[in-house]
Design an enzyme around this catalytic site. Sequence first.
Site, mmCIF file in Angstrom:
data_model
loop_
_atom_site.group_PDB
_atom_site.id
_atom_site.type_symbol
_atom_site.label_atom_id
_atom_site.label_comp_id
_atom_site.label_asym_id
_atom_site.label_seq_id
_atom_site.Cartn_x
_atom_site.Cartn_y
_atom_site.Cartn_z
ATOM 1 C CE LYS A 113 -4.225 -1.765 2.129
ATOM 2 N NZ LYS A 113 -5.173 -1.591 3.240
ATOM 3 C CE LYS A 193 -5.299 -8.921 -1.051
ATOM 4 N NZ LYS A 193 -5.244 -8.473 0.283
ATOM 5 C CE LYS A 196 -13.675 -4.205 0.574
ATOM 6 N NZ LYS A 196 -13.569 -3.828 1.982
HETATM 7 P P1 AMP Z 1 -10.807 -5.888 3.157
HETATM 8 O O1 AMP Z 1 -11.319 -5.919 1.768
HETATM 9 O O2 AMP Z 1 -9.325 -5.734 3.182
HETATM 10 O O3 AMP Z 1 -11.530 -4.935 4.056
HETATM 11 O O4 AMP Z 1 -11.085 -7.341 3.723
HETATM 12 C C1 AMP Z 1 -12.213 -7.740 4.453
HETATM 13 C C2 AMP Z 1 -12.123 -9.211 4.757
HETATM 14 O O5 AMP Z 1 -12.136 -9.981 3.542
HETATM 15 C C3 AMP Z 1 -10.815 -9.612 5.461
HETATM 16 O O6 AMP Z 1 -11.108 -10.602 6.422
HETATM 17 C C4 AMP Z 1 -9.960 -10.180 4.367
HETATM 18 O O7 AMP Z 1 -9.033 -11.133 4.840
HETATM 19 C C5 AMP Z 1 -11.003 -10.836 3.480
HETATM 20 N N1 AMP Z 1 -10.557 -10.894 2.079
HETATM 21 C C6 AMP Z 1 -10.179 -9.836 1.307
HETATM 22 N N2 AMP Z 1 -9.845 -10.241 0.062
HETATM 23 C C7 AMP Z 1 -10.015 -11.598 0.046
HETATM 24 C C8 AMP Z 1 -9.829 -12.606 -0.961
HETATM 25 N N3 AMP Z 1 -9.419 -12.301 -2.189
HETATM 26 N N4 AMP Z 1 -10.104 -13.898 -0.633
HETATM 27 C C9 AMP Z 1 -10.519 -14.215 0.617
HETATM 28 N N5 AMP Z 1 -10.714 -13.313 1.599
HETATM 29 C C10 AMP Z 1 -10.467 -12.013 1.335
#
Ligand code: AMP
Length: 326
Positions: A113, A193, A196
């Site tokens: 980031k 992965k 967002k």
């Molecule tokens: P975030 O988008 O970073 O706010 O992530 C929210 C939740 O989704 C967290 O628990 C992350 O570990 C999970 N997460 C985000 N991207 C993935 C992905 N590609 N596969 C599985 N879990 C994800």
Amino acid sequence: MSKQTVFSGIQPTGDIHIGNYLGALRNWVALQDDYDTIYCVVDMHATTVPYDPKELHDNRVLTAKLLMAVGVDPSRSLLYFQSQVPQHAELSWILGSMTPLGALNRMTQYKEKAEKAGQMLGLYSYPVLMAADIMVHKAHAVPVGDDQTQHLELTRDLAERFNNRFGDTFPIPEQITPKRGARIMSLQDPTAKMSKSDADPRGSVLLLDSADTIVKKFKSAVTDSGREVSYDQEKKAGISNLLDILSIYTGRTVDALVDEYADAGYGPFKQAVADAVVDGLAPIRTAYNSLDDEEVGRIMSRGALDARTRAEHEMADVRTKVGLGG
Ligand code: AMP
Ligand code: TRP
């Protein structure tokens, strides 16, 4: 015996995708049956990279609504906005004095980031605030995807350091990840992965995407040049990712799916994945559309009130232990 506490958070960055759902949110919902569950829209974490204030404000409610739409039930879980419970930031400050810079320097998420957002203190100390989120509720377990493992390790380390220095206070929290789906990959680059912040919108399937969009995204998913549907995360990363997704959405094993689709051709296989995801997301969309923004706002305010009471109780103990008690 009283129930153990589960805590988790998600950033209100708007576009919640099936990676978030399959890796984390699905467990949030399931754990409500057996645990004391606390879920948080971590809006302060979202200020650690450049952002637009109006967008952040709107995305907070949108995210809360989506959480309710996937099945987070405010009558069974405590749900609130992080910024409305200042004890998170207070504990983060205390933990900051126990966090070696070496641990923060190793964080891969920071490195990634910071390349885009610049080397800022808030981004650097992001994992300390995350540890505080978890510890301010003395959580025992944290349902998240694979990408949070390093952050959870730091949280455990900080809990141990605190306990050693000031006396037994915090549980050492366990990470809960699903067997399948802990790391859903981008449809456009199966070595990265689903994220967002992916510049290519076709890489992620969003929870509120229309059926048409979902089909288009799966049809354009990057695979290998072969013909056979089989599971091999290295040689056939794209197809394996799709098999994981189909397996979760249909409740069938990957072996059974490979048996059925091995020679079907990639086109029909992708269509089957798209159909399963469209079906899986339909109830979420219906639930989302039935929720009223103002009612959601009221639920979040009540949640913050309860969360402040609980967090204040824990912080009173922490302040006393560290020598800042009244
Ligand atoms: P975030 O988008 O970073 O706010 O992530 C929210 C939740 O989704 C967290 O628990 C992350 O570990 C999970 N997460 C985000 N991207 C993935 C992905 N590609 N596969 C599985 N879990 C994800
Ligand atoms: N860092 C998490 C993510 O990017 C979000 C988060 C913040 C979190 N605080 C948390 C997750 C506490 C679990 C527990 O997904």
